[in-house]
Write a protein that holds these residues in place. Structure first.
Motif, PDB file in Angstrom:
ATOM      1  N   GLY A  63       0.823  -1.197   0.000  1.00  0.00           N
ATOM      2  CA  GLY A  63       0.000   0.000   0.000  1.00  0.00           C
ATOM      3  C   GLY A  63       0.856   1.245   0.000  1.00  0.00           C
ATOM      4  O   GLY A  63       1.963   1.254   0.539  1.00  0.00           O
ATOM      5  N   GLY A  64       0.354   2.310  -0.598  1.00  0.00           N
ATOM      6  CA  GLY A  64       1.073   3.580  -0.622  1.00  0.00           C
ATOM      7  C   GLY A  64       2.071   3.698  -1.753  1.00  0.00           C
ATOM      8  O   GLY A  64       2.561   4.787  -2.032  1.00  0.00           O
ATOM      9  N   ILE A 115       8.035   9.482  -4.343  1.00  0.00           N
ATOM     10  CA  ILE A 115       7.389   8.693  -3.294  1.00  0.00           C
ATOM     11  C   ILE A 115       8.472   7.881  -2.590  1.00  0.00           C
ATOM     12  O   ILE A 115       9.075   6.988  -3.177  1.00  0.00           O
ATOM     13  N   CYS A 116       8.713   8.216  -1.329  1.00  0.00           N
ATOM     14  CA  CYS A 116       9.739   7.553  -0.521  1.00  0.00           C
ATOM     15  C   CYS A 116       9.083   7.001   0.740  1.00  0.00           C
ATOM     16  O   CYS A 116       8.436   7.742   1.490  1.00  0.00           O
ATOM     17  N   LYS A 117       9.206   5.700   0.954  1.00  0.00           N
ATOM     18  CA  LYS A 117       8.608   5.037   2.120  1.00  0.00           C
ATOM     19  C   LYS A 117       7.092   5.226   2.170  1.00  0.00           C
ATOM     20  O   LYS A 117       6.486   5.231   3.234  1.00  0.00           O
ATOM     21  N   GLY A 118       6.476   5.395   1.000  1.00  0.00           N
ATOM     22  CA  GLY A 118       5.044   5.594   0.959  1.00  0.00           C
ATOM     23  C   GLY A 118       4.603   7.023   1.193  1.00  0.00           C
ATOM     24  O   GLY A 118       3.409   7.327   1.176  1.00  0.00           O
ATOM     25  N   ASP A 177      21.791  27.649  -6.769  1.00  0.00           N
ATOM     26  CA  ASP A 177      20.737  27.024  -7.552  1.00  0.00           C
ATOM     27  C   ASP A 177      20.588  25.589  -7.066  1.00  0.00           C
ATOM     28  O   ASP A 177      21.539  25.009  -6.505  1.00  0.00           O
ATOM     29  N   VAL A 178      19.432  24.988  -7.288  1.00  0.00           N
ATOM     30  CA  VAL A 178      19.191  23.636  -6.798  1.00  0.00           C
ATOM     31  C   VAL A 178      18.148  22.946  -7.663  1.00  0.00           C
ATOM     32  O   VAL A 178      17.259  23.598  -8.219  1.00  0.00           O
ATOM     33  N   ALA A 179      18.280  21.639  -7.810  1.00  0.00           N
ATOM     34  CA  ALA A 179      17.277  20.823  -8.496  1.00  0.00           C
ATOM     35  C   ALA A 179      17.087  19.557  -7.683  1.00  0.00           C
ATOM     36  O   ALA A 179      18.061  18.917  -7.276  1.00  0.00           O
ATOM     37  N   ALA A 180      15.843  19.199  -7.416  1.00  0.00           N
ATOM     38  CA  ALA A 180      15.528  17.994  -6.653  1.00  0.00           C
ATOM     39  C   ALA A 180      14.828  16.989  -7.561  1.00  0.00           C
ATOM     40  O   ALA A 180      14.012  17.362  -8.393  1.00  0.00           O
ATOM     41  N   PHE A 181      15.149  15.720  -7.389  1.00  0.00           N
ATOM     42  CA  PHE A 181      14.537  14.675  -8.210  1.00  0.00           C
ATOM     43  C   PHE A 181      14.660  13.343  -7.476  1.00  0.00           C
ATOM     44  O   PHE A 181      15.379  13.219  -6.482  1.00  0.00           O
ATOM     45  N   GLY A 182      13.939  12.347  -7.960  1.00  0.00           N
ATOM     46  CA  GLY A 182      13.961  11.034  -7.334  1.00  0.00           C
ATOM     47  C   GLY A 182      14.840  10.053  -8.076  1.00  0.00           C
ATOM     48  O   GLY A 182      14.946  10.108  -9.301  1.00  0.00           O
ATOM     49  N   VAL A 183      15.479   9.176  -7.322  1.00  0.00           N
ATOM     50  CA  VAL A 183      16.267   8.092  -7.907  1.00  0.00           C
ATOM     51  C   VAL A 183      15.741   6.774  -7.338  1.00  0.00           C
ATOM     52  O   VAL A 183      15.334   6.714  -6.172  1.00  0.00           O
ATOM     53  N   PRO A 184      15.709   5.699  -8.143  1.00  0.00           N
ATOM     54  CA  PRO A 184      15.176   4.423  -7.665  1.00  0.00           C
ATOM     55  C   PRO A 184      15.959   3.883  -6.482  1.00  0.00           C
ATOM     56  O   PRO A 184      17.185   4.022  -6.404  1.00  0.00           O
ATOM     57  N   ASP A 185      15.251   3.261  -5.548  1.00  0.00           N
ATOM     58  CA  ASP A 185      15.868   2.645  -4.379  1.00  0.00           C
ATOM     59  C   ASP A 185      15.079   1.384  -4.046  1.00  0.00           C
ATOM     60  O   ASP A 185      13.866   1.432  -3.862  1.00  0.00           O
ATOM     61  N   ASP A 186      15.771   0.240  -3.978  1.00  0.00           N
ATOM     62  CA  ASP A 186      15.089  -1.033  -3.768  1.00  0.00           C
ATOM     63  C   ASP A 186      14.313  -1.079  -2.463  1.00  0.00           C
ATOM     64  O   ASP A 186      13.268  -1.711  -2.366  1.00  0.00           O
ATOM     65  N   ARG A 187      14.823  -0.403  -1.436  1.00  0.00           N
ATOM     66  CA  ARG A 187      14.199  -0.493  -0.115  1.00  0.00           C
ATOM     67  C   ARG A 187      13.074   0.508   0.069  1.00  0.00           C
ATOM     68  O   ARG A 187      11.982   0.157   0.504  1.00  0.00           O
ATOM     69  N   VAL A 188      13.315   1.776  -0.249  1.00  0.00           N
ATOM     70  CA  VAL A 188      12.334   2.824   0.057  1.00  0.00           C
ATOM     71  C   VAL A 188      11.519   3.259  -1.151  1.00  0.00           C
ATOM     72  O   VAL A 188      10.679   4.137  -1.046  1.00  0.00           O
ATOM     73  N   GLU A 219      11.841   5.219  -3.811  1.00  0.00           N
ATOM     74  CA  GLU A 219      12.606   6.296  -4.418  1.00  0.00           C
ATOM     75  C   GLU A 219      13.315   7.049  -3.309  1.00  0.00           C
ATOM     76  O   GLU A 219      12.801   7.180  -2.201  1.00  0.00           O
ATOM     77  N   ARG A 220      14.517   7.542  -3.639  1.00  0.00           N
ATOM     78  CA  ARG A 220      15.251   8.369  -2.684  1.00  0.00           C
ATOM     79  C   ARG A 220      15.449   9.750  -3.310  1.00  0.00           C
ATOM     80  O   ARG A 220      15.736   9.865  -4.505  1.00  0.00           O
ATOM     81  N   LEU A 221      15.274  10.752  -2.505  1.00  0.00           N
ATOM     82  CA  LEU A 221      15.396  12.123  -3.003  1.00  0.00           C
ATOM     83  C   LEU A 221      16.868  12.462  -3.253  1.00  0.00           C
ATOM     84  O   LEU A 221      17.736  12.184  -2.425  1.00  0.00           O
ATOM     85  N   ALA A 222      17.137  13.048  -4.401  1.00  0.00           N
ATOM     86  CA  ALA A 222      18.483  13.509  -4.735  1.00  0.00           C
ATOM     87  C   ALA A 222      18.398  14.988  -5.104  1.00  0.00           C
ATOM     88  O   ALA A 222      17.423  15.435  -5.699  1.00  0.00           O
ATOM     89  N   VAL A 223      19.414  15.752  -4.711  1.00  0.00           N
ATOM     90  CA  VAL A 223      19.436  17.187  -5.025  1.00  0.00           C
ATOM     91  C   VAL A 223      20.798  17.554  -5.587  1.00  0.00           C
ATOM     92  O   VAL A 223      21.801  16.895  -5.343  1.00  0.00           O
TER      93      VAL A 223
END
Length: 250
Positions: A81-82, A210-213, A233-244, A246-250
């Motif tokens: 779920g989530g 979406i990280c940890k739901g 300047d900054v840019a935020a995006f998601g990277v795949p993570d088997d456990r959570v 997606e993990r946030l990357a900046v």
């Protein structure tokens, strides 16, 4: 007995599990802060029969060293779920928890929970999908202008039915962008709705991780970081993570 790990400010926790189980007179076991060792202990102690959680929690239970010492035979169904259930995680769950019923679905707060769901063979035969649309829900995909697309084509998923919200509290502009005059809600998710009723989510229209739901809006992260004097300047995006997920990357 149903294990409740979702916060009650989530529609999954408050409505689909808490209120749903109460309505049928079932037993709810609360778990206030996620701890895989403690969760496995409670499953054994309270004879939990149903467990639903984001993929992170399922990975954690599989990798928890104390799992071998616990009697988890009461556990009859395991659902994600989530967040979508990765196929490699499903395969590992089937290996480590044989003869259980697995399931998953798709929904959002604006739809008061899931609008598609599948359990057992209906789910495991099409694990790339997020279940089958509910009988009360109408689902279709639309193009950028909101025009319906043929079944099986990729587009933004739209939902209509009695389970929809009436609008965003105090925000008529956001409501007008999301709900059209005919009662269709544009979800912001990109996917496919097959003639058979199966729903598959392939991407998200909005820039969200979406990280940890939990939903993490990149624009909010960027807005906070850019306020720091040492950041130009900054840019935020998601990277795949088997456990959570997606993990946030900046």
């Amino acid at each position: 007995a149903v294990f409740l790990i979702f916060p009650l400010f989530h529609v999954s926790g408050a409505q689909q599990i808490f209120l749903g189980v109460m309505a049928r007179g079932g037993k709810i076991v609360f778990h206030r802060r996620w701890n895989p060792a403690e969760a496995l202990k409670l499953i054994e102690q309270e004879k939990i029969t149903e467990f639903t959680g984001p993929p992170m929690t399922l990975w954690d239970m599989l990798n928890e060293p104390t799992r071998a010492d616990r009697d988890l035979s009461s556990l009859g169904s395991i659902a994600s779920g989530g967040q979508a259930l990765p196929i490699n995680l499903l395969m590992e769950l089937q290996k480590e928890f044989p003869h259980r019923i697995f399931g998953g679905g798709y929904g959002m707060t604006e739809t008061a929970g899931s609008v598609s769901l599948a359990m057992g063979d209906l789910f495991t035969s099409r694990p790339e999908c997020s279940g089958v649309m509910h009988d009360l829900a109408e689902m279709r995909v639309v193009d950028e202008d909101g025009n319906p697309l043929p079944a099986g084509q990729v587009g933004e998923i739209a939902v209509r039915g009695p389970m929809l919200m009436s609008g965003y509290w105090g925000n008529q502009d956001a409501t007008a962008k999301t709900l059209d005059a005919d009662g269709w809600l544009r979800t912001g998710d990109i996917g496919i709705v097959e003639e058979s009723g199966y729903v598959a989510i392939v991407d998200r229209k909005t820039n969200m991780v979406i990280c940890k739901g939990e939903n993490i809006y990149c624009a909010e992260i960027e807005r906070v970081l850019i306020s720091h004097d040492d950041i130009a300047d900054v840019a935020a995006f998601g990277v795949p993570d088997d456990r959570v997920g997606e993990r946030l990357a900046v």
